[in-house]
Design an enzyme around this catalytic site. Structure first.
Site, PDB file in Angstrom:
ATOM      1  N   ASP A   1       0.844  -1.212   0.000  1.00 41.36           N
ATOM      2  CA  ASP A   1       0.000   0.000   0.000  1.00 41.36           C
ATOM      3  C   ASP A   1       0.874   1.255   0.000  1.00 41.36           C
ATOM      4  O   ASP A   1       0.565   2.252  -0.664  1.00 41.36           O
ATOM      5  CB  ASP A   1      -0.915   0.003   1.232  1.00 41.36           C
ATOM      6  CG  ASP A   1      -1.802  -1.233   1.274  1.00 41.36           C
ATOM      7  OD1 ASP A   1      -2.276  -1.640   0.199  1.00 41.36           O
ATOM      8  OD2 ASP A   1      -1.990  -1.801   2.367  1.00 41.36           O
TER       9      ASP A   1
ATOM     10  N   HIS B   1      -5.485  -3.585   5.448  1.00 42.08           N
ATOM     11  CA  HIS B   1      -5.097  -3.871   4.066  1.00 42.08           C
ATOM     12  C   HIS B   1      -6.280  -4.450   3.292  1.00 42.08           C
ATOM     13  O   HIS B   1      -6.319  -5.641   3.004  1.00 42.08           O
ATOM     14  CB  HIS B   1      -3.895  -4.832   4.019  1.00 42.08           C
ATOM     15  CG  HIS B   1      -3.541  -5.216   2.609  1.00 42.08           C
ATOM     16  ND1 HIS B   1      -3.001  -4.339   1.706  1.00 42.08           N
ATOM     17  CD2 HIS B   1      -3.714  -6.378   1.928  1.00 42.08           C
ATOM     18  CE1 HIS B   1      -2.835  -4.929   0.541  1.00 42.08           C
ATOM     19  NE2 HIS B   1      -3.263  -6.179   0.639  1.00 42.08           N
TER      20      HIS B   1
HETATM   21  N1  LIG Z   1      -0.454  -8.496   1.779  1.00 42.90           N
HETATM   22  C1  LIG Z   1      -0.510  -8.092   0.527  1.00 42.90           C
HETATM   23  O1  LIG Z   1      -0.304  -6.910   0.225  1.00 42.90           O
HETATM   24  C2  LIG Z   1      -0.775  -9.083  -0.567  1.00 42.90           C
HETATM   25  C3  LIG Z   1      -0.478  -8.751  -1.898  1.00 42.90           C
HETATM   26  C4  LIG Z   1      -0.706  -9.675  -2.893  1.00 42.90           C
HETATM   27  C5  LIG Z   1      -1.230 -10.931  -2.577  1.00 42.90           C
HETATM   28  N2  LIG Z   1      -1.508 -11.221  -1.278  1.00 42.90           N
HETATM   29  C6  LIG Z   1      -2.027 -12.552  -0.902  1.00 42.90           C
HETATM   30  O2  LIG Z   1      -0.970 -13.509  -0.912  1.00 42.90           O
HETATM   31  C7  LIG Z   1      -1.510 -14.835  -1.088  1.00 42.90           C
HETATM   32  C8  LIG Z   1      -0.731 -15.599  -2.146  1.00 42.90           C
HETATM   33  O3  LIG Z   1      -0.888 -14.987  -3.411  1.00 42.90           O
HETATM   34  P1  LIG Z   1      -0.191 -15.634  -4.718  1.00 42.90           P
HETATM   35  O4  LIG Z   1      -0.525 -14.764  -5.836  1.00 42.90           O
HETATM   36  O5  LIG Z   1       1.233 -15.957  -4.413  1.00 42.90           O
HETATM   37  O6  LIG Z   1      -1.013 -17.005  -4.829  1.00 42.90           O
HETATM   38  P2  LIG Z   1      -0.563 -18.347  -5.587  1.00 42.90           P
HETATM   39  O7  LIG Z   1      -1.771 -19.207  -5.690  1.00 42.90           O
HETATM   40  O8  LIG Z   1       0.177 -18.028  -6.822  1.00 42.90           O
HETATM   41  O9  LIG Z   1       0.469 -19.006  -4.569  1.00 42.90           O
HETATM   42  C9  LIG Z   1       0.093 -19.473  -3.324  1.00 42.90           C
HETATM   43  C10 LIG Z   1       0.993 -20.615  -2.936  1.00 42.90           C
HETATM   44  O10 LIG Z   1       0.583 -21.056  -1.648  1.00 42.90           O
HETATM   45  C11 LIG Z   1       0.719 -22.474  -1.653  1.00 42.90           C
HETATM   46  N3  LIG Z   1      -0.059 -23.062  -0.559  1.00 42.90           N
HETATM   47  C12 LIG Z   1      -1.379 -23.331  -0.501  1.00 42.90           C
HETATM   48  N4  LIG Z   1      -1.661 -23.924   0.667  1.00 42.90           N
HETATM   49  C13 LIG Z   1      -0.511 -24.033   1.351  1.00 42.90           C
HETATM   50  C14 LIG Z   1      -0.152 -24.556   2.616  1.00 42.90           C
HETATM   51  N5  LIG Z   1      -1.060 -25.118   3.426  1.00 42.90           N
HETATM   52  N6  LIG Z   1       1.145 -24.482   2.977  1.00 42.90           N
HETATM   53  C15 LIG Z   1       2.073 -23.909   2.166  1.00 42.90           C
HETATM   54  N7  LIG Z   1       1.794 -23.416   0.967  1.00 42.90           N
HETATM   55  C16 LIG Z   1       0.520 -23.482   0.562  1.00 42.90           C
HETATM   56  C17 LIG Z   1       0.244 -22.904  -3.028  1.00 42.90           C
HETATM   57  O11 LIG Z   1       0.667 -24.209  -3.330  1.00 42.90           O
HETATM   58  C18 LIG Z   1       0.870 -21.828  -3.890  1.00 42.90           C
HETATM   59  O12 LIG Z   1       2.156 -22.223  -4.338  1.00 42.90           O
HETATM   60  C19 LIG Z   1      -2.990 -14.613  -1.427  1.00 42.90           C
HETATM   61  O13 LIG Z   1      -3.770 -14.824  -0.278  1.00 42.90           O
HETATM   62  C20 LIG Z   1      -3.046 -13.156  -1.839  1.00 42.90           C
HETATM   63  O14 LIG Z   1      -4.331 -12.597  -1.661  1.00 42.90           O
HETATM   64  C21 LIG Z   1      -1.286 -10.335  -0.285  1.00 42.90           C
HETATM   65  O1  LIG Z   2      -5.653  -7.344  -4.320  1.00 47.68           O
HETATM   66  C1  LIG Z   2      -5.379  -8.423  -3.812  1.00 47.68           C
HETATM   67  O2  LIG Z   2      -6.225  -9.301  -3.588  1.00 47.68           O
HETATM   68  C2  LIG Z   2      -3.951  -8.743  -3.490  1.00 47.68           C
HETATM   69  C3  LIG Z   2      -3.301  -7.752  -2.595  1.00 47.68           C
HETATM   70  O3  LIG Z   2      -3.936  -7.642  -1.367  1.00 47.68           O
HETATM   71  C4  LIG Z   2      -3.069  -6.408  -3.229  1.00 47.68           C
HETATM   72  O4  LIG Z   2      -3.302  -5.383  -2.583  1.00 47.68           O
HETATM   73  O5  LIG Z   2      -2.605  -6.370  -4.393  1.00 47.68           O
END
Ligand SMILES: NC(=O)c1ccc[n+]([C@@H]2O[C@H](COP(=O)([O-])OP(=O)(O)OC[C@H]3O[C@@H](n4cnc5c(N)ncnc54)[C@H](O)[C@@H]3O)[C@@H](O)[C@H]2O)c1
Ligand SMILES: O=C(O)C[C@H](O)C(=O)O
Length: 330
Positions: free
Chosen positions: A150, A178
């Site tokens: 953010d 967030h």
């Molecule tokens: N905080 C933030 O600003 C922010 C930003 C972007 C994404 N996110 C979040 O991050 C998370 C991951 O996003 P992504 O794009 O990498 O998703 P993705 O699906 O590409 O990757 C997620 C990974 O988690 C693994 N996984 C699932 N269950 C698991 C477990 N029990 N133990 C270990 N690994 C496990 C999957 O196998 C996969 O490799 C989502 O929840 C997304 O919303 C947060």
């Molecule tokens: O938007 C989302 O779901 C992923 C993440 O929290 C973001 O802010 O990009």
């Protein structure tokens, strides 16, 4: 010597984040854990010519080993959004994933610093705190919801309308949580005065609050922000590691206000009220949260109103997380 575990290392965020942590010269051991595909990711990253040792941990039977002897766990495990979903829609699946991972960390590295990326952060951080409380090892100074993206977006989006601003050094405090309107950028307190019109403030605020949606829409079903998130996650982890080693660094992050009761007071009066968790600028130190940093001026009336809206939504998000681990007794 800094040992880092990345849980969810084979995912869209996990892979570039693992690479960036491999490039971090402070890291000596990098444990990569996932339930799929992680051996290939670890083998690939292990060829990068830095000194850290990379190890692969595939599947639940390897989780305990992956989080044994670690200083820091970074958690991007879980499902991302598709168009039309809110972050809260991810709770059903991600709540259980985060709970299980925190239980393993609690059991095997109870003093590890924990950085949670998995959404909905507003609820997954309270889940983690509750698991740690139940085990009697909760230290609010060591648990962080990563809201760096953010702050990164705020700096970059300001530059889109003020090309004279340096996006890399501009700092806009972002408080609250967030997701959507829980994200409250305090543009009036940017490190460089921005002299924005009311319309510009309204448009920028909305864009920062819903920046994630831009990426979800553009990826069109293939997930949400991964590369910018890996950058933001690696920046936060690097700041924390450098702070553990003695540097003084400020990063906004979603933490328990109990981590610094005195510093929290200003934010409570601004509208955080009795909320247990809130994103605030935090000075990081060897023990994690060193102090909550006061704001360097008065917030505008619009920002105060936005904090009130955020606080209402956050109260629900936080209790959803707490009650997932500790259901209320009738
Ligand atoms: N905080 C933030 O600003 C922010 C930003 C972007 C994404 N996110 C979040 O991050 C998370 C991951 O996003 P992504 O794009 O990498 O998703 P993705 O699906 O590409 O990757 C997620 C990974 O988690 C693994 N996984 C699932 N269950 C698991 C477990 N029990 N133990 C270990 N690994 C496990 C999957 O196998 C996969 O490799 C989502 O929840 C997304 O919303 C947060
Ligand atoms: O938007 C989302 O779901 C992923 C993440 O929290 C973001 O802010 O990009």
């Amino acid at each position: 010597m800094v040992s880092v575990a990345i849980l969810g290392a084979a995912g869209g965020i996990g892979q570039p984040l693992s690479l960036l942590m491999k490039l971090n010269a402070h890291v000596t051991k990098l444990n990569l854990y996932d339930i799929v595909n992680v051996p290939g990711v670890a083998a690939d990253i292990s060829h990068v010519a830095t000194n850290s040792e990379v190890k692969s941990f595939l599947g639940a039977s390897k989780l305990a080993e992956a989080v044994t002897g670690i200083d820091l766990a970074i958690i991007p495990a879980g499902v991302p959004r598709k168009p039309g979903m809110t972050r809260d829609d991810l709770f059903k699946i991600n709540a259980g994933i985060v709970k299980g991972l925190i239980e393993a960390i609690a059991e095997n590295s109870p003093r590890a610093f924990i950085c949670i990326i998995s959404n909905p952060v507003n609820s997954t951080v309270p889940i983690a705190a509750e698991v740690l409380k139940k085990r009697g090892i909760y230290d609010p100074k060591r648990l962080f919801g990563v809201t760096t993206l953010d702050v990164v977006r705020a700096s970059r989006f300001v530059r889109d309308i003020r090309p004279d601003v340096d996006a890399a050094t501009l700092r806009v405090p972002v408080v609250g949580g967030h997701s959507g309107n829980t994200i409250v950028p305090l543009l009036s307190l940017a490190s460089t005065p921005l002299d924005l019109s009311e319309t510009e403030v309204a448009e920028l605020t909305k864009r920062i609050q819903f920046g994630g949606d831009e990426v979800v829409k553009a990826k069109d079903g293939a997930g949400s922000a991964t590369l910018s998130m890996a950058y933001a996650g690696a920046r936060f982890a690097d700041s924390l590691i450098r702070a553990i080693k003695g540097e003084t660094i400020v990063e906004p992050t979603f933490i328990a206000l109990a981590a610094d009761t005195e510093g929290a007071e200003q934010y409570r009066q601004l509208g955080a009220g009795a909320l247990e968790f809130f994103a605030v600028p935090v000075e990081l130190g060897p023990q994690g949260v060193a102090r909550i940093v006061p704001l360097n001026g008065d917030v505008s009336s619009g920002e105060r109103e936005a904090i009130a809206v955020a606080a209402e939504a956050l109260a629900t998000n936080i209790s959803t997380g707490v009650e997932f681990v500790s259901p209320p007794t009738q």
